[in-house]
Design a protein around this motif. Structure first.
Motif, PDB file in Angstrom:
ATOM      1  N   LEU A 276       6.888  -1.188  -1.645  1.00 34.44           N
ATOM      2  CA  LEU A 276       6.681  -0.799  -3.214  1.00 34.44           C
ATOM      3  C   LEU A 276       8.256  -0.449  -4.135  1.00 34.44           C
ATOM      4  O   LEU A 276       8.300  -1.192  -4.869  1.00 34.44           O
ATOM      5  CB  LEU A 276       6.147   0.418  -3.463  1.00 34.44           C
ATOM      6  CG  LEU A 276       4.402   0.530  -3.288  1.00 34.44           C
ATOM      7  CD1 LEU A 276       3.872   1.738  -3.267  1.00 34.44           C
ATOM      8  CD2 LEU A 276       3.787  -0.457  -4.243  1.00 34.44           C
TER       9      LEU A 276
ATOM     10  N   SER B 120       5.791   2.752   1.004  1.00 33.94           N
ATOM     11  CA  SER B 120       6.833   3.025  -0.027  1.00 33.94           C
ATOM     12  C   SER B 120       7.918   1.985   0.113  1.00 33.94           C
ATOM     13  O   SER B 120       8.704   1.740  -1.158  1.00 33.94           O
ATOM     14  CB  SER B 120       7.618   4.420   0.437  1.00 33.94           C
ATOM     15  OG  SER B 120       6.313   5.353   0.305  1.00 33.94           O
TER      16      SER B 120
ATOM     17  N   TRP C 162       9.521  -4.360  -4.315  1.00 33.95           N
ATOM     18  CA  TRP C 162       9.050  -4.671  -5.527  1.00 33.95           C
ATOM     19  C   TRP C 162       9.216  -4.126  -6.870  1.00 33.95           C
ATOM     20  O   TRP C 162       9.619  -4.922  -7.805  1.00 33.95           O
ATOM     21  CB  TRP C 162       7.248  -4.528  -5.334  1.00 33.95           C
ATOM     22  CG  TRP C 162       6.532  -5.134  -6.587  1.00 33.95           C
ATOM     23  CD1 TRP C 162       6.356  -6.536  -6.911  1.00 33.95           C
ATOM     24  CD2 TRP C 162       5.757  -4.354  -7.859  1.00 33.95           C
ATOM     25  NE1 TRP C 162       5.339  -6.557  -8.142  1.00 33.95           N
ATOM     26  CE2 TRP C 162       5.008  -5.530  -8.533  1.00 33.95           C
ATOM     27  CE3 TRP C 162       5.673  -3.096  -7.722  1.00 33.95           C
ATOM     28  CZ2 TRP C 162       4.583  -4.851  -9.494  1.00 33.95           C
ATOM     29  CZ3 TRP C 162       5.176  -2.742  -8.860  1.00 33.95           C
ATOM     30  CH2 TRP C 162       4.164  -3.564  -9.730  1.00 33.95           C
TER      31      TRP C 162
END
Length: 548
Positions: A242, A239, A245
């Motif tokens: 991500l 998580s 990103w």
């Protein structure tokens, strides 16, 4: 809000500190009353969730509301937080079982996170960085006051009244704070409306919640190497990747990653993380020493711990006044961390023969150091970034401090149990006690029985008078075992505070601004970067401004 008259500012600050006192008292008062609540409601297997759910809910809302309050202003969020906290507090007092109590504590946590995130940011709206030291010192003193009043009042209420009043007694304070903020606090949006970063918010929550759950459960509910803990850590890591990103391309990221390019911001958060670990280490594990190793009653333990809190309140108020008067803060932070490091080292050297007066002096020393250092790193962050980032930067400091406390308590607890159990396993019952029929099962006693006087009395009851000396000898070994575990905890705390001291040496001390409109040295200025070529161009411009 700098333009407001000082009388109105002071009135608003009284309302803000009332809100914080309301939230903090409801936190500290519950710990004392919880054993009585559990005995009434049942569900002791869910005991830890009363604290865990509050911590999780408040951590998430604090960091999310920090960003939103920068966009939409503080007033609506502190009012929403107070409303949720009042509702959750009232419902906690109506709980019919432990599950209901946990659910309503979650509602309290959502409101508490909003209150804490907006309260410290509101100080930045009202006062320039040069003036904030005094007020943030007083706000730190509010936490200390709650730590003194809460446990004492909680014990009195459960002894003389129904436990439900533990939650209801401070509701008038919450209503008064809500009314004052509604009437006096101006609604002043801090920036242009931006698209809310929903995906980043969800991913941040999915990073924090599993991570804190893993550290909370590891070594207690599940072994550190169990598949449950490894899964939680893995899920949190995925998580987080991500989240990084997504945030790079977000128009208005919930946690702007470019803030971490500011060394003052980054170092202040790291130091806050270490302070959280050290602070909770002292607060959570000192009662184990006072009650378990010294054999002192719980009531006397509370009074002794109060001396540390009073030292923290005094140092926080004095340090805040000094910072406002001189504009200097780095030396105070270094001095406070040095005192706390020394205090933790002294705690690590204690044993069962240490006198009560000596322990109190050590606790006062730790409290003085903590009071000097605790409020400063909110100030360093707020002074180093543009005012448009006030909410998100302040909530970041609180998040790192709370995560440090959660992780520190878990790691220290595992170390204490490991050292303590290793010592116990190498210990055997005295021969005279081992051969007695009434001693069956004594060899398997957990040293934590030292914290339960009624269980110790039950152990003595079946033994003849001549065997009491042998039992006392065995209990002294258990105390040595607990002391060995706690010494390891305090040495770790000493090392952590030494790291905080070293990191503070590298913080660049920039002059405290005398206006919120005055751009700070090393400020992260310019527009927030957005995705695409234009965003990258603005990002390069902002970096150039940030680095001179």
């Amino acid at each position: 809000m700098e333009h407001l008259e000082m009388k109105q500012k002071v009135t608003i600050m009284v309302a803000i500190m009332s809100s914080m006192l309301f939230a903090a008292l409801n936190q500290t008062i519950v710990g004392t009353a919880l054993p009585r609540i559990v005995s009434d409601l049942g569900g002791i297997q869910y005991f830890n969730w009363v604290f865990t759910v509050f911590m999780l809910a408040s951590s998430i809302t604090a960091v999310l509301v920090g960003k939103l309050s920068d966009i939409y202003g503080r007033k609506r969020f502190i009012l929403t937080g107070l409303g949720l906290f009042i509702i959750g507090t009232f419902l906690c007092g109506t709980a019919q079982d432990m599950i209901q109590l946990i659910v309503w504590r979650g509602v309290q946590g959502l409101g508490g996170g909003m209150i804490m995130a907006t309260a410290f940011s509101a100080v930045g709206d009202l006062f320039s960085p040069r003036e904030r030291g005094r007020w943030q010192g007083l706000m730190g003193a509010v936490f200390g006051l709650a730590s003194v009043l809460g446990p004492t009042l909680g014990g009195y209420i459960v002894d003389h009244f129904d436990w439900h009043w533990v939650f209801w007694i401070f509701l008038p304070v919450g209503f008064a704070a809500f009314y004052l903020i509604l009437r006096l606090f101006p609604q002043t949006p801090s920036g242009a409306k931006k698209r809310i970063d929903y995906l980043g918010s969800v991913l941040l929550a999915l990073t924090i919640v599993p991570l804190l759950l893993a550290f909370t459960w590891a070594g207690d509910a599940y072994p550190w190497a169990s598949w449950q803990i490894i899964t939680l850590f893995s899920f949190s890591l995925v998580s987080f990747l991500l989240f990084l990103w997504v945030e790079k391309g977000a128009e208005s990221p919930v946690m702007p990653l470019y803030l971490f390019k500011n060394s003052i911001f980054s170092l202040s958060n790291v130091i806050s993380f270490f302070i959280g670990m050290g602070m909770f280490g002292a607060v959570m594990y000192m009662p184990f020493f006072i009650q378990g190793v010294m054999g002192t009653s719980a009531a006397k333990s509370g009074i002794m711990m109060m001396t540390m809190t009073l030292g923290m309140v005094l140092a926080s108020a004095v340090a805040g006044h000094f910072i406002t008067k001189t504009g200097k803060y780095k030396k105070i932070a270094l001095f406070g961390l040095l005192i706390m490091t020394g205090g933790m080292a002294l705690l690590a050297g204690m044993d069962a023969e240490t006198s009560t007066l000596t322990v109190i002096l050590y606790l006062i020393l730790v409290g003085l150091g903590l009071g000097m250092a605790f409020p400063i790193f909110n100030l360093t962050v707020q002074n180093a970034v543009s005012h448009r980032y006030l909410g998100v930067s302040t909530s970041a400091v609180q998040l790192f401090r709370q995560m440090g406390g959660t992780i520190g308590v878990a790691v220290m607890g595992s170390i204490m149990l490991s050292r303590m159990n290793a010592k116990v396993e190498s210990t055997s019952l005295p021969p005279s006690l081992a051969d007695h029929p009434a001693s069956e099962g004594l060899a398997d006693i957990d040293p934590q029985i030292l914290l339960a006087p009624d269980q110790l009395a039950a152990l003595r009851a079946p033994l003849p008078p001549g065997m009491e000396a042998a039992l006392d000898s065995f209990l002294s070994v258990l105390r040595e075992s607990m002391n060995a575990g706690l010494s390891a905890v305090f040495w770790l705390g000493c090392g952590i505070m030494a790291l905080a001291f070293l990191c503070t040496l590298f913080i660049k001390e920039i002059p405290l601004r005398t206006s919120n409109q005055e751009p700070p040295q090393g400020e992260i200025g310019g527009e927030e970067p957005s995705s695409g070529t234009a965003g990258k161009g603005r990002h390069r411009t902002r970096e150039a401004e940030a680095h001179g």
